[in-house]
Design a protein around this motif. Structure first.
Motif, PDB file in Angstrom:
ATOM      1  N   PRO A 191       0.800  -1.232   0.000  1.00 51.86           N
ATOM      2  CA  PRO A 191       0.000   0.000   0.000  1.00 51.86           C
ATOM      3  C   PRO A 191       0.828   1.275   0.000  1.00 51.86           C
ATOM      4  O   PRO A 191       0.278   2.371  -0.113  1.00 51.86           O
ATOM      5  N   PHE A 192       2.163   1.142   0.088  1.00 54.81           N
ATOM      6  CA  PHE A 192       3.010   2.320   0.197  1.00 54.81           C
ATOM      7  C   PHE A 192       3.623   2.739  -1.138  1.00 54.81           C
ATOM      8  O   PHE A 192       4.321   3.748  -1.197  1.00 54.81           O
ATOM      9  N   ILE A 193       3.428   1.969  -2.185  1.00 55.25           N
ATOM     10  CA  ILE A 193       3.858   2.405  -3.516  1.00 55.25           C
ATOM     11  C   ILE A 193       2.867   3.454  -4.002  1.00 55.25           C
ATOM     12  O   ILE A 193       1.656   3.207  -4.043  1.00 55.25           O
ATOM     13  N   GLU A 194       3.385   4.592  -4.369  1.00 51.41           N
ATOM     14  CA  GLU A 194       2.514   5.669  -4.850  1.00 51.41           C
ATOM     15  C   GLU A 194       2.043   5.335  -6.269  1.00 51.41           C
ATOM     16  O   GLU A 194       2.851   5.033  -7.139  1.00 51.41           O
ATOM     17  N   ILE A 195       0.734   5.389  -6.484  1.00 56.02           N
ATOM     18  CA  ILE A 195       0.170   5.030  -7.780  1.00 56.02           C
ATOM     19  C   ILE A 195      -0.731   6.158  -8.271  1.00 56.02           C
ATOM     20  O   ILE A 195      -1.512   6.728  -7.509  1.00 56.02           O
ATOM     21  N   GLU A 196      -0.590   6.447  -9.563  1.00 57.23           N
ATOM     22  CA  GLU A 196      -1.464   7.436 -10.208  1.00 57.23           C
ATOM     23  C   GLU A 196      -2.010   6.819 -11.483  1.00 57.23           C
ATOM     24  O   GLU A 196      -1.251   6.298 -12.301  1.00 57.23           O
ATOM     25  N   CYS A 197      -3.319   6.861 -11.627  1.00 58.91           N
ATOM     26  CA  CYS A 197      -3.978   6.234 -12.786  1.00 58.91           C
ATOM     27  C   CYS A 197      -4.520   7.269 -13.754  1.00 58.91           C
ATOM     28  O   CYS A 197      -5.161   8.242 -13.335  1.00 58.91           O
ATOM     29  N   TYR A 198      -4.284   7.035 -15.036  1.00 59.85           N
ATOM     30  CA  TYR A 198      -4.888   7.820 -16.122  1.00 59.85           C
ATOM     31  C   TYR A 198      -5.946   6.918 -16.754  1.00 59.85           C
ATOM     32  O   TYR A 198      -5.674   6.179 -17.687  1.00 59.85           O
ATOM     33  N   GLN A 199      -7.153   7.007 -16.196  1.00 65.22           N
ATOM     34  CA  GLN A 199      -8.200   6.057 -16.575  1.00 65.22           C
ATOM     35  C   GLN A 199      -8.816   6.341 -17.937  1.00 65.22           C
ATOM     36  O   GLN A 199      -9.578   5.521 -18.451  1.00 65.22           O
ATOM     37  N   LYS A 200      -8.490   7.457 -18.514  1.00 67.45           N
ATOM     38  CA  LYS A 200      -8.960   7.753 -19.873  1.00 67.45           C
ATOM     39  C   LYS A 200      -7.880   7.480 -20.904  1.00 67.45           C
ATOM     40  O   LYS A 200      -8.018   7.819 -22.081  1.00 67.45           O
ATOM     41  N   GLY A 201      -6.788   6.854 -20.461  1.00 67.36           N
ATOM     42  CA  GLY A 201      -5.703   6.550 -21.375  1.00 67.36           C
ATOM     43  C   GLY A 201      -4.848   7.774 -21.651  1.00 67.36           C
ATOM     44  O   GLY A 201      -5.001   8.825 -21.021  1.00 67.36           O
ATOM     45  N   ILE A 202      -3.946   7.617 -22.619  1.00 69.60           N
ATOM     46  CA  ILE A 202      -3.039   8.711 -22.980  1.00 69.60           C
ATOM     47  C   ILE A 202      -3.448   9.278 -24.327  1.00 69.60           C
ATOM     48  O   ILE A 202      -3.760   8.545 -25.270  1.00 69.60           O
ATOM     49  N   ASN A 203      -3.448  10.597 -24.402  1.00 75.98           N
ATOM     50  CA  ASN A 203      -3.706  11.291 -25.660  1.00 75.98           C
ATOM     51  C   ASN A 203      -2.733  12.455 -25.774  1.00 75.98           C
ATOM     52  O   ASN A 203      -1.889  12.677 -24.888  1.00 75.98           O
ATOM     53  N   ASN A 204      -2.840  13.183 -26.861  1.00 71.94           N
ATOM     54  CA  ASN A 204      -1.897  14.278 -27.088  1.00 71.94           C
ATOM     55  C   ASN A 204      -2.016  15.370 -26.030  1.00 71.94           C
ATOM     56  O   ASN A 204      -1.062  16.105 -25.770  1.00 71.94           O
ATOM     57  N   GLU A 205      -3.183  15.486 -25.388  1.00 72.84           N
ATOM     58  CA  GLU A 205      -3.403  16.527 -24.402  1.00 72.84           C
ATOM     59  C   GLU A 205      -2.769  16.194 -23.049  1.00 72.84           C
ATOM     60  O   GLU A 205      -2.293  17.076 -22.343  1.00 72.84           O
ATOM     61  N   ASN A 206      -2.767  14.903 -22.664  1.00 74.98           N
ATOM     62  CA  ASN A 206      -2.267  14.569 -21.326  1.00 74.98           C
ATOM     63  C   ASN A 206      -0.926  13.839 -21.329  1.00 74.98           C
ATOM     64  O   ASN A 206      -0.419  13.461 -20.277  1.00 74.98           O
ATOM     65  N   LEU A 207      -0.340  13.626 -22.516  1.00 75.24           N
ATOM     66  CA  LEU A 207       0.916  12.884 -22.597  1.00 75.24           C
ATOM     67  C   LEU A 207       2.022  13.596 -21.814  1.00 75.24           C
ATOM     68  O   LEU A 207       2.786  12.958 -21.072  1.00 75.24           O
ATOM     69  N   SER A 208       2.093  14.901 -21.949  1.00 74.59           N
ATOM     70  CA  SER A 208       3.146  15.651 -21.265  1.00 74.59           C
ATOM     71  C   SER A 208       3.044  15.505 -19.754  1.00 74.59           C
ATOM     72  O   SER A 208       4.041  15.253 -19.067  1.00 74.59           O
ATOM     73  N   SER A 209       1.821  15.643 -19.231  1.00 71.34           N
ATOM     74  CA  SER A 209       1.657  15.525 -17.777  1.00 71.34           C
ATOM     75  C   SER A 209       1.986  14.111 -17.302  1.00 71.34           C
ATOM     76  O   SER A 209       2.539  13.927 -16.212  1.00 71.34           O
ATOM     77  N   PHE A 210       1.682  13.116 -18.107  1.00 69.48           N
ATOM     78  CA  PHE A 210       1.996  11.732 -17.737  1.00 69.48           C
ATOM     79  C   PHE A 210       3.507  11.554 -17.596  1.00 69.48           C
ATOM     80  O   PHE A 210       3.987  10.852 -16.697  1.00 69.48           O
ATOM     81  N   LEU A 211       4.260  12.200 -18.472  1.00 68.40           N
ATOM     82  CA  LEU A 211       5.709  12.003 -18.475  1.00 68.40           C
ATOM     83  C   LEU A 211       6.436  12.854 -17.433  1.00 68.40           C
ATOM     84  O   LEU A 211       7.492  12.429 -16.922  1.00 68.40           O
ATOM     85  N   ILE A 212       5.904  14.048 -17.092  1.00 60.71           N
ATOM     86  CA  ILE A 212       6.702  14.944 -16.249  1.00 60.71           C
ATOM     87  C   ILE A 212       5.992  15.441 -14.990  1.00 60.71           C
ATOM     88  O   ILE A 212       6.661  15.861 -14.045  1.00 60.71           O
TER      89      ILE A 212
END
Length: 770
Positions: A191-212
């Motif tokens: 339970p201590f591993i930090e997890i963040e989910c992008y439940q709508k997948g990756i697109n051109n709009e959110n790719l940058s935020s996913f990476l950085i």
């Protein structure tokens, strides 16, 4: 209590320290607001296990461990020790160790494959995974080994029953987002591993935020199916100097791109460097397969993987993956990720962990696909000029003939050799001797699966003689030919005598003298076409040309439903031919010329550039070129994409034409060749594109006149059914000889035409090779 909609998206547990502010209240609220909650107190067992691992030399007994625990718990309230973790999705409240002790205990078995300092360094790493099918196994392997402190997961898709052939999850998760399911399973491990989910997948709009966002990723793992995102994520990862890993679950292929160490490295190792980046936006369906093949370097893929690629959208809906391959892939990616993060692996490239190769079956597989009986070696000898001379000299000379000069004969034969032939095999040899032109059958050249009972060759000979008649007429000569003068068993097909135009002799009729202008224009036109209307006048001209040969009948199908029905029959025949071991070998080794250089050098066969295929079809053809792939497709009754190719061809036709002769005989097929040539030249004159679709007429006779020669029982049965369907559509006599079946449309004139053998290889004059 959570609403169902909320519960379906939750993936983070609630962690409570009981003896901290509001801790008791939080736990009471959890207990009071969730009916049927399961409370598991694992703290004591974990604490005792911790004592054991901290005393490896002593090897504590149960009694010693219990004693240490009792000493430790003196003056302590156990409920206040450690942490309480609530998992809303499973309605479980679990009492565990504090974070530091929990991680110490959970990672103890990593020592010293991973040193304490290395493990500590890994806790600060961030890994992102796009695509949670293979990515599910990757994420769980990474989390279980605790190779990072933060995981970002992205996938818009939900778990379906068909995913459970490879995803190690339960039926209760069907319908839930794959990120959520993966994140929950990780949280239940740690339970201590930090997890963040992008439940709508990756697109051109959110790719940058996913990476950085929240700190740049240390590794990006690409396991998604979206080609556009595959490219876009790599381009951005390269700019950000983030290494990228990809595993394909086929032959254990792992792709590593160290953009962190090689910022100038081209994406995907330069495989796509000659293609502009805008090509990877809104990728068309026809470009998708070729791109996939390039991305995964399909030439090195497994045969079963290639078969699966061809069957996507046909008999299967998507790329298949097996649990064993996915599990292994998860392990391989986790291993390489760890070594990259610890600076123990600095390479880029493609690597194969192919178990079928590493753990190979050294004995013959009793369940392997049994080869069909392959055609024997060519039973014929190369053309024997001396034998041809002997045959020519055995004939009685004609009376009153005219002896054209050698140059005239060359012109006539050159025009004759522009006739069509199956696979452009050019089965003719010409001997000018005793002032007579002799047409011989070079059986060594024509021997093939496509020339059953010499049907295809006799059609070619008829078309060639039609050209002889036309060209001779243009040169002021009459022609009189003797067909099969020594019988159909002889290689001598025709003996042709020439006469002056003013000579009173019964000669071959010249149907359309003007057609000679189109001999060198006539070509198979497979270019993209459109279904322009064929006027009644034009149709009558085509019919007149075909039926100018005694007994020939021309049928024209323009009804769209009938055309599509015929297209399916033709496609099925094309498929049977290409999946038949003999037909496949014929097509791959003899007929097709796979490069322009090969076609130019051989001067025969079909130049692949003339096929008029789009990039996707060409990619599929490159796969099916492998005979093992063909056999595998046949074994699963696959290869229906071949039918789709024909259906696409038919969909752009103005109509389908059929030419028949009254009955099956060598002479009728020869006459049929004259008929089809007259029709084809007329079509060229009318600026129509003609594309032969002849496979039914080459396969049906194997059933009706060959007792299934070269076919297995299943093929015979299938062809029998297809022939019945064909006769239900086309009003021809049951015993008629099928001569020509073709598509007619409007299309651009092909830039590349089939080559012809040098005249010196086909024409011999007075025993001298010119």
């Amino acid at each position: 209590m959570y609403l169902k909609e909320e519960l379906n998206t939750i993936y983070l547990p609630i962690i409570v320290k009981r003896n901290q502010e509001n801790g008791i209240q939080e736990i009471e609220e959890i207990l009071n607001h969730n009916t049927g909650i399961a409370v598991l107190d694992l703290f004591t067992s974990q604490k005792k296990e911790l004592f054991k691992i901290r005393n490896p030399k002593t090897k504590l007994s149960h009694e010693q461990t219990d004693k240490l625990f009792k000493e430790w718990e003196t003056d302590k309230i156990l409920e206040d020790e450690g942490l309480w973790v609530y998992y809303p999705w499973s309605n479980r409240l679990i009492h565990i160790l504090d974070k530091e002790e929990f991680i110490e205990l959970r990672t103890n078995r990593n020592l010293y494959r991973i040193s304490p300092i290395e493990q500590s360094n890994l806790f600060n790493k961030k890994i992102g995974i796009i695509g949670l099918s293979v990515g599910h196994a990757v994420a769980l392997s990474i989390a279980t080994e605790r190779l990072c402190g933060k995981l970002k997961l992205a996938d818009f898709d939900t778990i379906e029953l068909s995913n459970l052939n490879r995803l190690k999850t339960g039926l209760h998760n069907i319908g839930l987002n794959k990120c959520v399911v993966t994140a929950r399973e990780i949280a239940e491990i740690d339970p201590f591993i930090e997890i963040e989910c992008y439940q709508k997948g990756i697109n051109n709009e959110n790719l940058s935020s996913f990476l950085i966002e929240g700190g740049k990723l240390d590794i990006l793992i690409d396991e998604c199916d979206d080609l556009e995102i595959k490219i876009a994520s790599r381009v951005m990862a390269k700019d950000l100097k983030i290494p990228v890993l990809m595993e394909t679950s086929d032959r254990g292929m792992l792709d590593v791109e160290r953009f962190d160490l090689e910022p100038e490295r081209p994406v995907l190792h330069g495989i796509l460097s000659n293609m502009p980046l805008d090509k990877f936006q809104n990728i068309s369906e026809q470009d998708r397969l070729p791109l996939v093949l390039k991305m995964v370097n399909a030439v090195n893929g497994s045969r079963r993987g290639k078969v699966s690629l061809l069957e996507i959208g046909q008999t299967i809906s998507t790329w298949p993956q097996l649990a064993s391959a996915v599990a292994m892939g998860g392990g391989v990616v986790a291993d390489v990720s760890r070594r990259i993060l610890l600076n123990q692996f600095t390479e880029s490239g493609r690597y194969y962990v192919d178990l079928e190769d590493i753990v190979a079956n050294k004995k013959a597989d009793p369940n392997s696909i049994v080869d069909e009986e392959i055609l024997s070696q060519n039973p014929y000898q190369p053309f024997d000029l001396n034998e041809a001379i002997r045959i020519a000299d055995s004939l009685v000379p004609a009376d009153g003939y005219y002896a054209p000069e050698d140059q005239i004969i060359e012109e006539i034969v050159k025009a004759a050799c522009q006739a069509p032939s199956t696979g452009n095999d050019q089965p003719w040899k010409w001997l000018y001797r005793n002032h007579r032109l002799h047409l011989f059958h070079d059986r060594y050249r024509s021997f093939s699966f496509g020339d059953f009972d010499q049907i295809a060759s006799n059609l070619s000979f008829g078309a060639a003689v039609e050209n002889v008649i036309l060209k001779s007429n243009e040169l002021g000569l009459k022609v009189k030919s003797s067909l099969f003068p020594l019988g159909t068993e002889s290689i001598l097909i025709a003996a042709i005598d020439f006469f002056n135009s003013n000579k009173n002799v019964v000669s071959e009729p010249v149907f359309s003298p003007w057609s000679v202008k189109f001999i060198y224009d006539r070509t198979t036109n497979r270019n993209p076409s459109y279904p322009a209307e064929v006027s009644e006048t034009e149709l009558n001209s085509l019919k007149e040309a075909a039926e100018s040969v005694d007994g020939a009948l021309f049928h024209y199908i323009s009804d769209r439903q009938q055309m599509l029905a015929l297209g399916k029959i033709i496609g099925e025949c094309d498929r049977i031919r290409l999946l038949n071991a003999n037909g496949h070998r014929d097509f791959v080794e003899r007929e097709m010329k796979w490069t322009g250089d090969e076609a130019e050098k051989s001067r025969d066969g079909i130049d692949i550039r003339t096929l008029g295929m789009n990039s996707s079809q060409m990619a599929a053809l490159s796969i099916i070129r492998d005979s093992e792939i063909s056999k595998a497709l046949k074994s699963i009754d696959g290869g229906t994409a071949l039918i789709d190719v024909t259906m696409k061809t038919i969909s752009t036709a103005s109509g389908l034409g059929i030419v028949t002769l009254p009955e099956y005989s060598y002479q009728n097929f020869f006459l049929g060749g004259m008929s089809l040539q007259r029709l084809w030249l007329k079509a060229e004159e009318l600026q129509f594109a003609v594309h032969p679709l002849i496979s039914p007429f080459y396969l049906f006779p194997r059933v009706t006149n060959g007792n299934g020669a070269g076919l297995d029982q299943k093929e015979v049965s299938h062809l029998t059914t297809l022939r019945k369907k064909f006769l239900d559509i086309v009003p021809v006599n049951e015993n008629a000889a099928g001569v020509f079946l073709f598509k007619i449309a409007r299309a651009a004139v092909p830039e590349i035409k089939s080559y012809r053998l040098p005249l010196g290889e086909t024409l011999f004059i007075n025993n001298q090779i010119i």
